[in-house]
Motif scaffolding. Structure first.
Motif, PDB file in Angstrom:
ATOM      1  N   GLY A  75      -2.047   5.930  -8.723  1.00 29.36           N
ATOM      2  CA  GLY A  75      -1.162   4.963  -8.106  1.00 29.36           C
ATOM      3  C   GLY A  75      -1.096   3.622  -8.780  1.00 29.36           C
ATOM      4  O   GLY A  75      -1.691   3.380  -9.836  1.00 29.36           O
ATOM      5  N   THR A 129       2.889   6.176   0.134  1.00 33.12           N
ATOM      6  CA  THR A 129       1.657   6.949   0.023  1.00 33.12           C
ATOM      7  C   THR A 129       2.016   8.423   0.131  1.00 33.12           C
ATOM      8  O   THR A 129       2.727   8.837   1.055  1.00 33.12           O
ATOM      9  CB  THR A 129       0.655   6.573   1.120  1.00 33.12           C
ATOM     10  N   SER A 154       4.710  -0.116  -4.797  1.00 37.10           N
ATOM     11  CA  SER A 154       3.288   0.065  -4.548  1.00 37.10           C
ATOM     12  C   SER A 154       3.078   1.538  -4.210  1.00 37.10           C
ATOM     13  O   SER A 154       3.724   2.070  -3.303  1.00 37.10           O
ATOM     14  CB  SER A 154       2.825  -0.819  -3.391  1.00 37.10           C
ATOM     15  N   ASP A 163       0.792  -8.930  -1.963  1.00 34.81           N
ATOM     16  CA  ASP A 163       1.573  -7.866  -2.583  1.00 34.81           C
ATOM     17  C   ASP A 163       2.999  -7.825  -2.056  1.00 34.81           C
ATOM     18  O   ASP A 163       3.894  -7.293  -2.720  1.00 34.81           O
ATOM     19  CB  ASP A 163       0.906  -6.508  -2.342  1.00 34.81           C
ATOM     20  N   SER A 221       6.838   0.758  -0.616  1.00 37.14           N
ATOM     21  CA  SER A 221       5.412   1.062  -0.499  1.00 37.14           C
ATOM     22  C   SER A 221       5.293   2.510  -0.046  1.00 37.14           C
ATOM     23  O   SER A 221       5.712   2.865   1.058  1.00 37.14           O
ATOM     24  CB  SER A 221       4.738   0.123   0.514  1.00 37.14           C
ATOM     25  N   LEU A 257      -8.868   7.651  -8.364  1.00 38.01           N
ATOM     26  CA  LEU A 257      -8.812   6.937  -7.094  1.00 38.01           C
ATOM     27  C   LEU A 257     -10.182   6.417  -6.684  1.00 38.01           C
ATOM     28  O   LEU A 257     -10.373   5.220  -6.451  1.00 38.01           O
ATOM     29  CB  LEU A 257      -8.241   7.841  -6.001  1.00 38.01           C
ATOM     30  N   LYS A 261      -0.276  -0.730   5.590  1.00 36.67           N
ATOM     31  CA  LYS A 261       0.904  -1.291   4.950  1.00 36.67           C
ATOM     32  C   LYS A 261       1.646  -2.283   5.856  1.00 36.67           C
ATOM     33  O   LYS A 261       1.827  -3.461   5.508  1.00 36.67           O
ATOM     34  CB  LYS A 261       1.870  -0.157   4.565  1.00 36.67           C
ATOM     35  N   ARG A 311      -2.755  -2.283  -4.874  1.00 38.88           N
ATOM     36  CA  ARG A 311      -3.898  -2.159  -3.974  1.00 38.88           C
ATOM     37  C   ARG A 311      -3.468  -2.477  -2.545  1.00 38.88           C
ATOM     38  O   ARG A 311      -2.614  -3.340  -2.307  1.00 38.88           O
ATOM     39  CB  ARG A 311      -5.026  -3.112  -4.379  1.00 38.88           C
ATOM     40  N   GLU A 312      -4.083  -1.765  -1.603  1.00 44.30           N
ATOM     41  CA  GLU A 312      -3.922  -2.065  -0.183  1.00 44.30           C
ATOM     42  C   GLU A 312      -5.229  -2.633   0.340  1.00 44.30           C
ATOM     43  O   GLU A 312      -6.279  -2.510  -0.297  1.00 44.30           O
ATOM     44  CB  GLU A 312      -3.521  -0.805   0.583  1.00 44.30           C
ATOM     45  N   GLY A 328      -7.145   1.437  -3.856  1.00 44.44           N
ATOM     46  CA  GLY A 328      -6.084   1.928  -4.717  1.00 44.44           C
ATOM     47  C   GLY A 328      -6.697   2.549  -5.953  1.00 44.44           C
ATOM     48  O   GLY A 328      -7.919   2.568  -6.111  1.00 44.44           O
ATOM     49  N   GLU A 371       0.236   4.693  -3.531  1.00 49.68           N
ATOM     50  CA  GLU A 371      -1.119   5.219  -3.318  1.00 49.68           C
ATOM     51  C   GLU A 371      -0.975   6.726  -3.329  1.00 49.68           C
ATOM     52  O   GLU A 371      -0.407   7.313  -2.408  1.00 49.68           O
ATOM     53  CB  GLU A 371      -1.687   4.686  -1.993  1.00 49.68           C
TER      54      GLU A 371
END
Length: 502
Positions: free
Chosen positions: A469, A241, A262, A481, A239, A424, A175, A472-473, A463, A264
């Motif tokens: 989620g 996760t 964002s 993004d 962002s 995922l 990130k 995308r990372e 992602g 995940e």
């Protein structure tokens, strides 16, 4: 039988003390509280962090807002930002042993795995630096002789970055360097269980030349620190996760000010195995996919969807190989499965196993907690005769538990794979590439591995679909993004049509 590696006591160990990073300075929390982290593999205190509060989060957001608005970072050239990010990558590589050790003792992951993750993280930082120089918009000279259109990409602003405990350094590296490459400023909240390596990253970024306020790191719980970071009006993007449940709360919080989000989140990832698969390769991938990081991995291959004709052989061979996996001391270089993150999480995993057995699943291997004298451990577990409607087949266990389901036709396999809330990743195994491509196109997941599992590269987006989620990372668009697009519509000469006189 599981191969055990008993943890050795940490002799003459000194607990490491950390402060928070706000506006380029190391500081204590506003209320002076401390979070003590005990090693899940050794049962002793290893780190102390500041217990941040809403006031600390707001101080950090104010610093990030000021740093963005003054333009010292956002208005640098791409090359200037790239050079600083590349220097950070070099410093990460130089301190990778220290960073891997912190992740190992705080999370319980094996030291050999932690070192490999650091190597991957360095590559991501270097890749992000390259993308920062290539960030660009578009131009349109096809709109007529008097009109030129230019689409700019500008840094979105202040980004709140919230990371989990299972991959402390790797996930922040998926990130933060992309946000920095785009020109954003950030507030980072690592998990209160594994904050050490992220705080050392703060030292590295200051040494690399990142200006004060561009990266702020606030430690503490989600309720005290994370929640304010998702609702504050001066934050432009979040962002996150973590779990799907907390991801939904994050999205709801961000909706109050319509921030970009964002996410995940969780996974319940299948590996679909056809009778013509190379079973030698698959068996190794099945054990790796299920027990890597003790199964505490959103990408874990926790479901095997196996053709009925080979199901008994697969279960037997996976169990035999699982019995050879070394479980125990995270600091032993030969260990493959380390400690479970907390006693509470160990109890949760064990409950899934016992409930599955009660519902009719068969414990074909493992399933028991392991008393190694210190820390908390669970043996690699295989559940066979699992039905698609069982909780263990639908919910994210987040532990070293593998569920085996069976199918008869390709349509059956795809239906089982797609029948849950997550999307995922997935794997498919067959020597017939038509089969692989058919499954790959029909399974609704962000990544499909074909005749391999959990391979990765900085260049490939990551992602999920559905409740795994949003966004995308990694990949070449990762920097984008963290940007907004702005249209410049330019007219040349006098405007020929005047509305008020027409």
């Amino acid at each position: 039988m599981t191969v055990l590696v008993r943890p050795q006591a940490l002799e003459n160990f000194k607990v490491r003390e950390f402060q928070m990073l706000i506006d380029g300075k190391w500081t204590d929390g506003a209320e002076g509280g401390v979070i003590e982290r005990r090693s899940p593999g050794h049962g002793v205190a290893v780190s102390r962090y500041q217990a941040g509060t809403k006031a600390d989060a707001e101080r950090a957001i104010t610093a990030a807002r000021r740093a963005f608005d003054d333009g010292h970072w956002s208005r640098m050239t791409g090359a200037e930002r790239s050079n600083i990010i590349l220097k950070a990558a070099d410093l990460i590589a130089a301190r990778s042993g220290e960073l891997a050790y912190l992740d190992c003792i705080e999370s319980g992951k094996p030291i050999s795995q932690a070192k490999a993750e650091l190597g991957g993280a360095v590559d991501i930082w270097r890749y992000a630096a390259a993308l920062g120089r290539d960030l660009h918009g578009e131009s349109y000279n096809t709109l007529g002789d008097t009109t030129l259109g230019v689409v700019l990409r500008e840094a979105i602003g202040v980004v709140s970055i919230i990371t989990p405990w299972n991959f402390p350094f790797l996930i922040v590296s998926q990130k933060l360097p992309f946000a920095l490459a785009a020109g954003c400023t950030t507030v980072v909240k690592p998990s209160e269980l594994t904050s050490g390596s992220t705080l050392v990253l703060g030292e590295i970024l200051l040494e690399a030349g990142v200006p004060a306020g561009v990266v702020n790191i606030v430690t503490g719980t989600g309720a005290e620190v994370g929640a304010p970071m998702t609702v504050h009006p001066d934050v432009d993007m979040v962002s996150f996760t973590g779990s799907t449940l907390v991801g939904k709360l994050t999205m709801a919080n961000a909706a109050q000010t319509l921030k970009k989000v964002s996410l995940e989140l969780g996974g319940k990832n299948p590996q679909i195995v056809f009778p013509d698969a190379n079973l030698d390769d698959f068996i190794d991938a099945a054990v790796f996919g299920a027990y890597f990081n003790a199964g505490e991995c959103c990408n874990a291959g926790s479901r095997l969807i196996v053709h009925r004709d080979i199901a008994d052989e697969v279960v037997k061979r996976v169990a035999a190989l699982a019995g050879e996996v070394r479980v125990g001391d995270p600091l032993d270089p030969q260990t493959k499965v380390g400690a479970i993150i907390s006693p509470e999480h160990l109890a949760k995993i064990s409950t899934y196993v016992s409930n599955a057995a009660t519902a009719g699943a068969h414990v074909s291997h493992g399933g028991e907690t392991l008393d190694l004298g210190m820390g908390q451990f669970l043996s690699p577990t295989i559940l066979s005769a699992v039905q698609p409607d069982m909780a263990v087949a639908r919910e994210e266990v987040f532990g070293p538990v593998l569920s085996v389901l069976t199918f008869e036709t390709l349509d059956d396999a795809v239906s089982i794979a797609n029948s849950i809330d997550y999307g995922l990743s997935a794997g498919v195994w067959s020597r017939d590439f038509d089969t692989c491509l058919t499954v790959g196109r029909r399974v609704r997941a962000g990544t499909i591995w074909m005749n391999t599992f959990m391979d990765g590269a900085s260049e490939l987006p990551f992602g999920g679909y559905k409740q795994s989620g949003l966004g995308r990372e990694l990949g070449r668009h990762a920097v984008e993004d963290y940007t907004e697009t702005k249209t410049l519509n330019m007219h040349m000469g006098r405007r020929k049509v005047v509305w008020s006189r027409s």
